[in-house]
Scaffold this motif. Structure first.
Motif, PDB file in Angstrom:
ATOM      1  N   UNK A 239      10.283 -39.148  -5.821  1.00 21.55           N
ATOM      2  CA  UNK A 239      10.289 -39.489  -7.337  1.00 21.55           C
ATOM      3  C   UNK A 239       9.809 -40.731  -7.683  1.00 21.55           C
ATOM      4  N   UNK A 240       9.990 -41.886  -6.689  1.00 22.27           N
ATOM      5  CA  UNK A 240       9.331 -43.093  -6.974  1.00 22.27           C
ATOM      6  C   UNK A 240       7.869 -43.210  -6.572  1.00 22.27           C
ATOM      7  N   UNK A 241       7.409 -42.501  -5.617  1.00 19.36           N
ATOM      8  CA  UNK A 241       5.939 -42.276  -5.301  1.00 19.36           C
ATOM      9  C   UNK A 241       5.269 -41.709  -6.500  1.00 19.36           C
ATOM     10  N   UNK A 242       5.744 -40.810  -6.988  1.00 20.40           N
ATOM     11  CA  UNK A 242       5.101 -39.910  -8.115  1.00 20.40           C
ATOM     12  C   UNK A 242       4.948 -40.554  -9.608  1.00 20.40           C
ATOM     13  N   UNK A 243       5.815 -41.664  -9.540  1.00 16.92           N
ATOM     14  CA  UNK A 243       5.819 -42.597 -10.765  1.00 16.92           C
ATOM     15  C   UNK A 243       4.737 -43.536 -10.404  1.00 16.92           C
ATOM     16  N   UNK A 244       4.628 -44.103  -9.540  1.00 11.71           N
ATOM     17  CA  UNK A 244       3.815 -45.111  -8.786  1.00 11.71           C
ATOM     18  C   UNK A 244       2.199 -44.759  -8.665  1.00 11.71           C
ATOM     19  N   UNK A 245       2.013 -43.761  -8.237  1.00 14.39           N
ATOM     20  CA  UNK A 245       0.667 -43.328  -7.595  1.00 14.39           C
ATOM     21  C   UNK A 245       0.275 -42.021  -8.490  1.00 14.39           C
ATOM     22  N   UNK A 246      -1.256 -41.924  -8.716  1.00 15.54           N
ATOM     23  CA  UNK A 246      -1.672 -40.788  -9.161  1.00 15.54           C
ATOM     24  C   UNK A 246      -1.779 -39.568  -8.252  1.00 15.54           C
ATOM     25  N   UNK A 247      -2.193 -39.917  -6.845  1.00 18.19           N
ATOM     26  CA  UNK A 247      -2.661 -38.962  -5.872  1.00 18.19           C
ATOM     27  C   UNK A 247      -1.623 -39.744  -4.527  1.00 18.19           C
ATOM     28  N   UNK A 248      -0.791 -39.046  -4.018  1.00 17.58           N
ATOM     29  CA  UNK A 248      -0.188 -39.181  -2.833  1.00 17.58           C
ATOM     30  C   UNK A 248      -0.427 -38.177  -1.427  1.00 17.58           C
ATOM     31  N   UNK A 249      -0.932 -38.749  -0.563  1.00 19.79           N
ATOM     32  CA  UNK A 249      -1.261 -37.915   0.622  1.00 19.79           C
ATOM     33  C   UNK A 249      -0.276 -38.284   1.779  1.00 19.79           C
ATOM     34  N   UNK A 250       0.258 -37.179   1.793  1.00 19.97           N
ATOM     35  CA  UNK A 250       1.488 -37.240   3.011  1.00 19.97           C
ATOM     36  C   UNK A 250       1.220 -36.960   4.386  1.00 19.97           C
ATOM     37  N   UNK A 251       1.290 -37.466   5.462  1.00 18.79           N
ATOM     38  CA  UNK A 251       1.003 -36.988   6.807  1.00 18.79           C
ATOM     39  C   UNK A 251       2.290 -36.833   7.356  1.00 18.79           C
ATOM     40  N   UNK A 252       2.791 -35.578   7.546  1.00 14.88           N
ATOM     41  CA  UNK A 252       4.058 -35.165   7.950  1.00 14.88           C
ATOM     42  C   UNK A 252       4.085 -34.805   9.310  1.00 14.88           C
ATOM     43  N   UNK A 253       5.391 -35.056   9.888  1.00 12.97           N
ATOM     44  CA  UNK A 253       5.633 -34.542  11.214  1.00 12.97           C
ATOM     45  C   UNK A 253       5.607 -33.226  11.515  1.00 12.97           C
ATOM     46  N   UNK A 254       5.341 -32.821  12.744  1.00 11.84           N
ATOM     47  CA  UNK A 254       5.397 -31.323  13.116  1.00 11.84           C
ATOM     48  C   UNK A 254       6.950 -30.998  13.406  1.00 11.84           C
ATOM     49  N   UNK A 255       7.783 -31.067  12.517  1.00  6.12           N
ATOM     50  CA  UNK A 255       9.335 -30.730  12.497  1.00  6.12           C
ATOM     51  C   UNK A 255       9.770 -30.112  11.304  1.00  6.12           C
ATOM     52  N   UNK A 256      10.634 -29.154  11.395  1.00  7.04           N
ATOM     53  CA  UNK A 256      11.171 -28.665  10.347  1.00  7.04           C
ATOM     54  C   UNK A 256      12.803 -28.708  10.471  1.00  7.04           C
ATOM     55  N   UNK A 257      12.918 -29.571   9.240  1.00 11.08           N
ATOM     56  CA  UNK A 257      14.370 -30.067   9.249  1.00 11.08           C
ATOM     57  C   UNK A 257      14.632 -30.057   7.706  1.00 11.08           C
ATOM     58  N   UNK A 258      15.880 -30.480   7.124  1.00 12.90           N
ATOM     59  CA  UNK A 258      15.974 -30.555   5.749  1.00 12.90           C
ATOM     60  C   UNK A 258      15.278 -31.480   4.734  1.00 12.90           C
ATOM     61  N   UNK A 259      14.910 -32.643   5.423  1.00  9.80           N
ATOM     62  CA  UNK A 259      14.441 -33.496   4.288  1.00  9.80           C
ATOM     63  C   UNK A 259      12.622 -33.249   4.646  1.00  9.80           C
ATOM     64  N   UNK A 260      12.003 -32.810   5.683  1.00  8.88           N
ATOM     65  CA  UNK A 260      10.849 -32.281   5.822  1.00  8.88           C
ATOM     66  C   UNK A 260      10.702 -31.080   4.681  1.00  8.88           C
ATOM     67  N   UNK A 261      11.718 -30.128   4.672  1.00  8.54           N
ATOM     68  CA  UNK A 261      11.613 -29.032   3.759  1.00  8.54           C
ATOM     69  C   UNK A 261      11.477 -29.401   2.432  1.00  8.54           C
ATOM     70  N   UNK A 262      12.303 -30.404   2.090  1.00  8.41           N
ATOM     71  CA  UNK A 262      12.334 -31.068   0.766  1.00  8.41           C
ATOM     72  C   UNK A 262      11.089 -31.481   0.300  1.00  8.41           C
ATOM     73  N   UNK A 263      10.127 -32.096   1.322  1.00  9.03           N
ATOM     74  CA  UNK A 263       8.983 -32.656   1.135  1.00  9.03           C
ATOM     75  C   UNK A 263       7.956 -31.365   0.883  1.00  9.03           C
ATOM     76  N   UNK A 264       7.863 -30.619   1.564  1.00 11.39           N
ATOM     77  CA  UNK A 264       7.158 -29.340   1.552  1.00 11.39           C
ATOM     78  C   UNK A 264       7.390 -28.662   0.134  1.00 11.39           C
ATOM     79  N   UNK A 265       8.461 -28.430  -0.176  1.00 10.14           N
ATOM     80  CA  UNK A 265       8.820 -27.699  -1.424  1.00 10.14           C
ATOM     81  C   UNK A 265       8.429 -28.324  -2.659  1.00 10.14           C
ATOM     82  N   UNK A 266       8.293 -29.965  -2.595  1.00  7.10           N
ATOM     83  CA  UNK A 266       7.943 -30.706  -3.602  1.00  7.10           C
ATOM     84  C   UNK A 266       6.512 -30.915  -3.643  1.00  7.10           C
ATOM     85  N   UNK A 267       5.697 -30.525  -2.614  1.00  7.17           N
ATOM     86  CA  UNK A 267       4.151 -30.823  -2.743  1.00  7.17           C
ATOM     87  C   UNK A 267       3.571 -29.957  -3.582  1.00  7.17           C
TER      88      UNK A 267
END
Length: 391
Positions: A239-267
């Motif tokens: 929520x904060x990075x969306x408010x702060x930047x126009x474009x955010x590029x995230x380099x994600x780990x090769x891992x499947x867990x709850x918080x990484x899924x949260x990021x993927x769904x929000x992308x």
């Protein structure tokens, strides 16, 4: 727009004054020695923002800047130091400083920041809703970080009006810091570890600025357990990075867990990086199946056919399409020497090997993203551009 400067020496006054007035903005310079009458003078002058030069002698006491921030609650306050320590930056940003800028000022950076300030006057500063682009390997070592770093640098360099961030969320083996030669202020765990009270000001203080115009936040230098991060932390962080930047590029780990899924769904967009081998294609198929089961829309996903070679490939285009069941795919050429040279020199491919095939391929991906964000078709230069435009 009127910018006030509280200065300690005449050189600082001249440096900032030249840049501010070149933007056709008003400039009010007040010596630090005015002390108690400073706030009154700032209000009388109608300043829209204030830059306060810090004390670079001794312990860099910042208490007087903190006091000014408290008294000027309706006015953006910037702190300016010759060489501030990370503790000073964090302390000031936490109490509400808009940013901490260098002395002498970097002309282009200061102009860009003041232009943004001017554009935001009278507008709702919370209206920003940045685009989140996630890059993930189908198999470790497929080249996601190379794609993420160079894509982010390209986007930032293409349009200086866009505020672009690159964040390394591979908290165990992230390597974004190897690709960019900058002085790192903090790492991503500093932000996630304080997610409950994170805001735009604090996040901005942690970001390091690259000369491409990019803001970046690296992974920690030590392996961090994945369970140190929670889904709640990630939700607040996103929520904060969306408010702060126009474009955010995230380099994600090769891992499947709850918080990484949260990021993927929000992308808004997900780039899955593959290479042409049966083992990698198998892992990519598993990842696509996971996306489908998690309810992640296929329209968000683009396959990046990385290290592509037109010959000597054991996997064909048809096999990729038949296996992954997805039509959106881009190619990035195989150029190991350019990539390693870029990493060794700590600079993006657009500087280290601008005319290489890999640099051009990533540039085309970035260009399409910028066109979608701005709604403006970028001009193709020269004969080659005109020929490409016909197809």
């Amino acid at each position: 727009m009127v910018i006030g400067l509280i200065y300690r020496n005449e050189t600082t006054k001249a440096q900032f004054g030249q840049i501010v007035t070149s933007l056709k903005a008003g400039f009010v310079a007040l010596p630090f020695t005015l002390n108690g009458s400073l706030v009154g003078k700032i209000h009388e002058s109608g300043c829209h923002a204030v830059i306060v030069e810090g004390n670079d002698d001794g312990d860099q006491d910042s208490s007087y800047i903190e006091a000014l921030i408290g008294e000027l609650s309706d006015t953006p306050v910037y702190a300016a130091f010759r060489d501030p320590g990370v503790d000073i930056i964090r302390r000031l940003m936490r109490v509400g400083a808009r940013d901490v800028i260098p002395v002498p000022p970097a002309e282009d950076d200061l102009k860009r920041e003041l232009s943004r300030l001017k554009a935001g006057l009278g507008q709702d500063s919370d209206a920003r809703k940045g685009k989140i682009i996630s890059i993930i390997n189908s198999k470790s070592g497929s080249g996601a970080t190379t794609i993420a770093v160079n894509m982010a640098c390209d986007i930032a360099a293409m349009d200086e009006e866009l505020k672009v961030a690159l964040i390394d969320l591979d908290i165990q083996f992230g390597s974004v810091s190897l690709y960019l030669d900058v002085k790192w202020q903090a790492n991503v765990m500093d932000a996630l570890g304080q997610a409950s009270r994170l805001d735009k000001t604090m996040l901005s203080a942690m970001m390091s600025h690259h000369d491409s115009g990019l803001y970046a936040l690296p992974a920690p230098t030590k392996i961090t357990r994945l369970d140190r991060v929670s889904s709640a932390d990630v939700k607040k962080f996103l929520a904060v990075i969306r408010e702060t930047f126009d474009v955010v590029v995230l380099d994600l780990p090769k891992a499947i867990n709850e918080w990484n899924e949260e990021i993927l769904k929000a992308s808004d967009d997900i780039y899955v990086v593959i290479q042409r081998s049966l083992a990698i294609l198998r892992d990519a198929r598993l990842l696509m199946s996971y996306f489908h089961g998690a309810g992640i829309e296929e329209s968000k996903i683009t396959i990046v056919d990385n290290r592509y070679r037109s010959k000597h490939s054991a996997v064909t285009d048809k096999q990729i399409h038949d296996t992954l069941k997805i039509d959106s795919m881009v190619r990035v050429a195989n150029d190991y020497d350019s990539v390693m040279g870029s990493q060794d020199h700590g600079m993006p491919l657009s500087k280290h090997a601008k005319h290489s095939r890999i640099s051009k391929d990533i540039h085309q991906i970035s260009e399409k993203i910028v066109e979608e964000l701005t709604g403006e078709k970028r001009e193709q230069a020269g004969l080659l551009g005109r020929l490409i435009g016909r197809h």
